[in-house]
Design a protein around this motif. Structure first.
Motif, short mmCIF file in Angstrom:
data_model
loop_
_atom_site.label_atom_id
_atom_site.label_comp_id
_atom_site.label_asym_id
_atom_site.label_seq_id
_atom_site.Cartn_x
_atom_site.Cartn_y
_atom_site.Cartn_z
N ASP A 34 0.81 -1.22 0.00
CA ASP A 34 0.00 0.00 0.00
C ASP A 34 0.85 1.27 0.00
O ASP A 34 0.54 2.24 0.67
CB ASP A 34 -0.98 0.00 1.18
CG ASP A 34 -1.86 -1.23 1.21
OD1 ASP A 34 -2.17 -1.75 0.12
OD2 ASP A 34 -2.23 -1.67 2.31
N PHE A 35 1.90 1.26 -0.79
CA PHE A 35 2.78 2.41 -0.94
C PHE A 35 2.45 3.12 -2.25
O PHE A 35 1.83 2.53 -3.14
CB PHE A 35 4.25 1.98 -0.89
CG PHE A 35 4.57 0.81 -1.78
CD1 PHE A 35 4.90 1.00 -3.12
CD2 PHE A 35 4.52 -0.48 -1.28
CE1 PHE A 35 5.17 -0.09 -3.93
CE2 PHE A 35 4.80 -1.57 -2.10
CZ PHE A 35 5.12 -1.38 -3.42
N PRO A 36 2.84 4.38 -2.40
CA PRO A 36 2.52 5.13 -3.62
C PRO A 36 3.16 4.52 -4.87
O PRO A 36 4.27 3.98 -4.83
CB PRO A 36 3.12 6.51 -3.35
CG PRO A 36 3.25 6.62 -1.87
CD PRO A 36 3.51 5.22 -1.40
N ALA A 37 2.45 4.64 -5.98
CA ALA A 37 2.92 4.10 -7.27
C ALA A 37 4.23 4.74 -7.70
O ALA A 37 5.03 4.11 -8.39
CB ALA A 37 1.86 4.30 -8.34
N GLU A 38 4.49 5.98 -7.28
CA GLU A 38 5.72 6.67 -7.69
C GLU A 38 6.94 6.30 -6.84
O GLU A 38 8.02 6.86 -7.00
CB GLU A 38 5.51 8.18 -7.72
CG GLU A 38 5.04 8.81 -6.45
CD GLU A 38 3.51 8.83 -6.26
OE1 GLU A 38 3.06 9.53 -5.36
OE2 GLU A 38 2.78 8.14 -6.99
N THR A 39 6.80 5.32 -5.95
CA THR A 39 7.93 4.86 -5.12
C THR A 39 9.04 4.33 -6.01
O THR A 39 8.80 3.52 -6.90
CB THR A 39 7.46 3.77 -4.14
OG1 THR A 39 6.45 4.31 -3.29
CG2 THR A 39 8.62 3.25 -3.30
N LYS A 40 10.27 4.78 -5.75
CA LYS A 40 11.44 4.36 -6.54
C LYS A 40 12.37 3.44 -5.74
O LYS A 40 13.20 2.74 -6.32
CB LYS A 40 12.24 5.59 -6.99
CG LYS A 40 11.45 6.58 -7.81
CD LYS A 40 11.43 6.19 -9.26
CE LYS A 40 10.96 7.28 -10.16
NZ LYS A 40 9.57 7.59 -10.14
N SER A 41 12.27 3.47 -4.40
CA SER A 41 13.08 2.59 -3.56
C SER A 41 12.47 2.60 -2.16
O SER A 41 11.53 3.34 -1.88
CB SER A 41 14.55 3.03 -3.52
OG SER A 41 14.70 4.28 -2.86
N PHE A 42 13.06 1.78 -1.28
CA PHE A 42 12.63 1.72 0.12
C PHE A 42 13.83 1.83 1.04
O PHE A 42 14.96 1.51 0.65
CB PHE A 42 11.91 0.39 0.41
CG PHE A 42 10.65 0.21 -0.36
CD1 PHE A 42 9.47 0.81 0.06
CD2 PHE A 42 10.63 -0.55 -1.51
CE1 PHE A 42 8.30 0.66 -0.67
CE2 PHE A 42 9.46 -0.72 -2.24
CZ PHE A 42 8.29 -0.11 -1.82
N ALA A 43 13.57 2.26 2.26
CA ALA A 43 14.57 2.25 3.32
C ALA A 43 13.92 1.62 4.55
O ALA A 43 12.70 1.75 4.75
CB ALA A 43 15.04 3.67 3.64
N ILE A 44 14.72 0.95 5.36
CA ILE A 44 14.23 0.31 6.58
C ILE A 44 15.12 0.73 7.73
O ILE A 44 16.35 0.76 7.60
CB ILE A 44 14.24 -1.22 6.46
CG1 ILE A 44 13.26 -1.67 5.38
CG2 ILE A 44 13.92 -1.89 7.80
CD1 ILE A 44 13.29 -3.15 5.11
N THR A 45 14.49 1.05 8.85
CA THR A 45 15.24 1.30 10.08
C THR A 45 14.59 0.51 11.21
O THR A 45 13.39 0.25 11.19
CB THR A 45 15.27 2.80 10.44
OG1 THR A 45 13.94 3.29 10.57
CG2 THR A 45 16.03 3.60 9.40
N CYS A 46 15.41 0.13 12.19
CA CYS A 46 14.93 -0.47 13.43
C CYS A 46 15.53 0.34 14.56
O CYS A 46 16.76 0.45 14.67
CB CYS A 46 15.31 -1.93 13.55
SG CYS A 46 14.80 -2.65 15.14
N TYR A 47 14.67 0.90 15.40
CA TYR A 47 15.06 1.91 16.36
C TYR A 47 14.47 1.59 17.74
O TYR A 47 13.31 1.19 17.84
CB TYR A 47 14.52 3.25 15.84
CG TYR A 47 14.63 4.43 16.73
CD1 TYR A 47 15.86 5.01 16.99
CD2 TYR A 47 13.50 5.00 17.29
CE1 TYR A 47 15.96 6.13 17.80
CE2 TYR A 47 13.59 6.12 18.09
CZ TYR A 47 14.83 6.68 18.35
OH TYR A 47 14.92 7.79 19.14
N ASP A 48 15.27 1.77 18.79
CA ASP A 48 14.81 1.64 20.18
C ASP A 48 14.74 3.04 20.79
O ASP A 48 15.75 3.58 21.23
CB ASP A 48 15.77 0.75 20.98
CG ASP A 48 15.47 0.73 22.47
OD1 ASP A 48 14.47 1.32 22.92
OD2 ASP A 48 16.27 0.11 23.20
#
Length: 175
Positions: A51-65
């Protein structure tokens, strides 16, 4: 539940959906995804997004405490430049030799390691949230020096995030 998104106040973004075969939002983090010092394996969990926008060109992931007793939290994992065709990472993708998609960039975490590191809150520091965030990005590649920190990734995401979603799990400290 409170908003665990550390980026929300400075970079509001529409939501995308984050889910996992291994984690349940709002539940306890399974032991296998924690630090080996407390019986875990430092294995990153399966993560998926939709369910991300059609114009998405890449992704980033973070895990944070955000509950780490540092005053600024603690970053366990930061990955950028995941191709837009990738909508899931398997268990263990965050290992030093894990199956990350070609072209992705894993930045050093707060222990200066290029990998996912499992939860291990200091004794007596209470209950900690571990927030896995997926960012839909408007460019295929964020030009970031690979030796810089997740803070630099966050700064770049401020200018390039189209949508963002999160999943939060908990770990109680010992003591």
């Amino acid at each position: 539940m409170i908003n665990d998104d550390p980026y929300a106040a400075v970079t509001p973004a529409p939501p995308l959906r984050v889910f996992s075969d291994d984690l349940v939002d709002g539940a306890e983090m399974p032991l296998t995804f924690r630090d080996p010092d407390i019986g875990g394996t430092n294995s990153s969990p399966h993560l998926a997004w939709a369910d991300f926008p059609a114009e998405t060109k890449s992704f980033a992931i973070t895990c944070y405490d955000p509950d780490a007793p540092t005053g600024v939290g603690f970053m366990h994992w930061a990955v950028a430049n995941i191709p837009a065709t990738v909508t899931a990472l398997p268990v263990g993708a965050g290992a030093p030799d894990g199956p990350m998609p070609e072209g992705s960039l894993t930045l050093p975490n707060d222990l200066r390691m290029r990998q996912y590191i499992g939860a291990n809150p200091p004794p007596g520091s209470g209950r900690h949230r571990y927030v896995f965030l997926v960012h839909a990005v408007d460019v295929p590649v964020l030009e970031i020096d690979p030796d810089l920190t997740p803070v630099v990734l966050g700064f770049n995401l401020h200018f390039h995030t189209l949508a963002r979603g999160s999943m939060t799990v908990w770990v109680d400290s010992a003591g």
